[in-house]
Design a protein around this motif. Sequence first.
Motif, mmCIF file in Angstrom:
data_model
loop_
_atom_site.group_PDB
_atom_site.id
_atom_site.type_symbol
_atom_site.label_atom_id
_atom_site.label_comp_id
_atom_site.label_asym_id
_atom_site.label_seq_id
_atom_site.Cartn_x
_atom_site.Cartn_y
_atom_site.Cartn_z
ATOM 1 N N LEU A 67 41.451 4.695 13.753
ATOM 2 C CA LEU A 67 40.618 4.581 12.542
ATOM 3 C C LEU A 67 40.316 3.101 12.276
ATOM 4 C CD1 LEU A 67 42.555 7.086 10.252
ATOM 5 C CD2 LEU A 67 40.154 7.333 10.935
ATOM 6 N N PRO A 68 39.247 2.806 11.522
ATOM 7 C CA PRO A 68 39.027 1.407 11.113
ATOM 8 C C PRO A 68 40.254 0.907 10.347
ATOM 9 C CG PRO A 68 37.115 2.763 10.590
ATOM 10 C CD PRO A 68 38.202 3.705 11.021
ATOM 11 N N PRO A 69 40.729 -0.299 10.647
ATOM 12 C CA PRO A 69 41.976 -0.783 10.034
ATOM 13 C C PRO A 69 41.865 -1.031 8.534
ATOM 14 C CG PRO A 69 40.945 -2.513 11.355
ATOM 15 C CD PRO A 69 40.143 -1.258 11.586
ATOM 16 N N ILE A 70 43.025 -0.946 7.878
ATOM 17 C CA ILE A 70 43.131 -1.426 6.490
ATOM 18 C C ILE A 70 43.652 -2.858 6.608
ATOM 19 C CG2 ILE A 70 44.385 -1.178 4.309
ATOM 20 C CD1 ILE A 70 44.202 1.843 4.691
ATOM 21 N N LEU A 95 44.286 3.547 -1.525
ATOM 22 C CA LEU A 95 43.431 3.423 -0.338
ATOM 23 C C LEU A 95 43.986 4.240 0.829
ATOM 24 C CD1 LEU A 95 40.990 2.114 0.981
ATOM 25 C CD2 LEU A 95 42.339 0.040 1.322
ATOM 26 N N VAL A 96 45.275 4.074 1.099
ATOM 27 C CA VAL A 96 45.874 4.779 2.246
ATOM 28 C C VAL A 96 45.845 6.287 1.999
ATOM 29 C CG1 VAL A 96 47.952 5.100 3.638
ATOM 30 C CG2 VAL A 96 47.315 2.808 2.882
ATOM 31 N N ILE A 97 46.229 6.709 0.793
ATOM 32 C CA ILE A 97 46.253 8.150 0.502
ATOM 33 C C ILE A 97 44.835 8.725 0.557
ATOM 34 C CG2 ILE A 97 46.683 9.889 -1.307
ATOM 35 C CD1 ILE A 97 49.200 8.333 -2.054
ATOM 36 N N ASP A 98 43.876 8.013 0.004
ATOM 37 C CA ASP A 98 42.489 8.519 0.023
ATOM 38 C C ASP A 98 41.969 8.683 1.456
ATOM 39 O OD1 ASP A 98 42.471 8.676 -2.684
ATOM 40 O OD2 ASP A 98 40.902 7.181 -3.024
ATOM 41 N N VAL A 99 42.260 7.709 2.303
ATOM 42 C CA VAL A 99 41.808 7.817 3.702
ATOM 43 C C VAL A 99 42.480 9.016 4.374
ATOM 44 C CG1 VAL A 99 41.849 6.688 5.978
ATOM 45 C CG2 VAL A 99 41.231 5.364 3.954
ATOM 46 N N CYS A 100 43.793 9.156 4.174
ATOM 47 C CA CYS A 100 44.527 10.279 4.796
ATOM 48 C C CYS A 100 44.006 11.617 4.272
ATOM 49 C CB CYS A 100 46.024 10.174 4.511
ATOM 50 S SG CYS A 100 46.802 8.768 5.315
ATOM 51 N N THR A 101 43.738 11.686 2.974
ATOM 52 C CA THR A 101 43.244 12.929 2.367
ATOM 53 C C THR A 101 41.848 13.258 2.897
ATOM 54 O OG1 THR A 101 44.510 12.422 0.388
ATOM 55 C CG2 THR A 101 42.799 14.095 0.165
ATOM 56 N N ALA A 102 41.009 12.239 2.977
ATOM 57 C CA ALA A 102 39.630 12.464 3.417
ATOM 58 C C ALA A 102 39.588 12.979 4.859
ATOM 59 C CB ALA A 102 38.819 11.170 3.293
ATOM 60 N N VAL A 103 40.397 12.404 5.729
ATOM 61 C CA VAL A 103 40.360 12.889 7.115
ATOM 62 C C VAL A 103 41.011 14.270 7.220
ATOM 63 C CG1 VAL A 103 40.175 10.620 8.209
ATOM 64 C CG2 VAL A 103 42.433 11.617 7.886
ATOM 65 N N ARG A 128 56.490 5.259 0.970
ATOM 66 C CA ARG A 128 56.266 6.273 -0.074
ATOM 67 C C ARG A 128 55.161 7.247 0.364
ATOM 68 N NH1 ARG A 128 56.654 2.494 -4.169
ATOM 69 N NH2 ARG A 128 54.418 2.338 -4.478
ATOM 70 N N VAL A 129 54.095 6.699 0.900
ATOM 71 C CA VAL A 129 52.974 7.528 1.352
ATOM 72 C C VAL A 129 53.455 8.482 2.464
ATOM 73 C CG1 VAL A 129 50.760 7.459 2.578
ATOM 74 C CG2 VAL A 129 51.204 5.851 0.713
ATOM 75 N N ALA A 130 54.291 7.965 3.365
ATOM 76 C CA ALA A 130 54.799 8.784 4.469
ATOM 77 C C ALA A 130 55.758 9.853 3.949
ATOM 78 C CB ALA A 130 55.488 7.895 5.495
ATOM 79 N N GLU A 131 56.628 9.459 3.004
ATOM 80 C CA GLU A 131 57.586 10.434 2.450
ATOM 81 C C GLU A 131 56.872 11.594 1.776
ATOM 82 O OE1 GLU A 131 60.098 7.994 0.010
ATOM 83 O OE2 GLU A 131 61.000 7.076 1.814
ATOM 84 N N ARG A 132 55.721 11.321 1.197
ATOM 85 C CA ARG A 132 54.971 12.394 0.523
ATOM 86 C C ARG A 132 54.162 13.234 1.509
ATOM 87 N NH1 ARG A 132 52.557 8.719 -4.021
ATOM 88 N NH2 ARG A 132 54.464 8.101 -5.095
ATOM 89 N N GLY A 133 54.294 12.919 2.795
ATOM 90 C CA GLY A 133 53.698 13.784 3.813
ATOM 91 C C GLY A 133 52.236 13.502 4.140
ATOM 92 N N HIS A 134 51.712 12.372 3.652
ATOM 93 C CA HIS A 134 50.305 12.064 3.941
ATOM 94 C C HIS A 134 50.112 11.596 5.386
ATOM 95 C CE1 HIS A 134 48.894 12.466 -0.165
ATOM 96 N NE2 HIS A 134 49.977 11.824 -0.554
ATOM 97 N N ALA A 135 51.135 10.968 5.936
ATOM 98 C CA ALA A 135 51.014 10.392 7.280
ATOM 99 C C ALA A 135 52.412 10.156 7.826
ATOM 100 C CB ALA A 135 50.247 9.065 7.209
ATOM 101 N N VAL A 136 52.479 9.853 9.115
ATOM 102 C CA VAL A 136 53.733 9.418 9.739
ATOM 103 C C VAL A 136 53.658 7.897 9.795
ATOM 104 C CG1 VAL A 136 54.993 9.386 11.928
ATOM 105 C CG2 VAL A 136 54.024 11.539 11.083
#
Length: 244
Positions: A67-70, A95-103, A128-136
């Motif tokens: 993906l395009p980098p943050i 930003l990270v959660i929105d990108v993960c949600t959008a994809v 935190r984002v990873a713990e909530r299951g949005h990404a690894v």
Amino acid sequence: MNFADLTSPEIDVLHRGPTPVLLLPVGAVEPHGPHAPLDTDSIISTTVCERVAWELAGESAMRVLVLPPIRYGVTRYAAAFPGAVSISEAALETLVIDVCTAVREQGFRHVVLVNSHFEPEHVAVLRRVAERGHAVLFDVTRRRVAERLTEEFRSGSAHAGRYETSVVLAARPELVDAKRMHGLPEHPVDMPAAIAAGKTDFIAMGMDEAYCGAPADATAAEGEKTLATLSAMLVDLIRDRITV
Ligand SMILES: [Zn+2]
């Protein structure tokens, strides 16, 4: 290999092939000594992602895309130096959660965050984002992972020294001011210890030129080795954690 280089119909076709795995490089716009680019952390993350996508290109079960980098992160430690451009924890998290949600809404279930900026507040957001299951999260600050990296990295002198500068010399040599780099004295600082002692900026840590470690000893050959190690660890993580 790069998600955003594809056309919309090419993205659609991905759903009918091997399971797509998206790598999201994360960095910061942060001073890295007088010799290395502000973009150092994004360069490291992006290069590792691209190498892994290349390495796994022949896989039949998965298709790895970058993906395009943050490129902005939480970077307050370097605030005293020209070029530090920090965003807040809330902005990074959104930003990270929105990108993960959008994809995910587009049908891409697997996102791996590949981060190379280690300021604790920044890493905490990604955890935190990873713990909530949005990404690894590929987290090289975990001891098990860090043990496989260079001696300087393990010593805690992990900012703009030999370790990071070597990777930039391997990936984007034209961005390193080699003349300045060779003139820099070694400056060991145990950053994790300094942070644990309550020091929250480079000046307080004694890093009066926004680097520690030994950038003058950096080589592209060491950078290649580090990139190979990071890539191998990221491949292991993808194989362990992503069920395709
Ligand atoms: Zn860095």
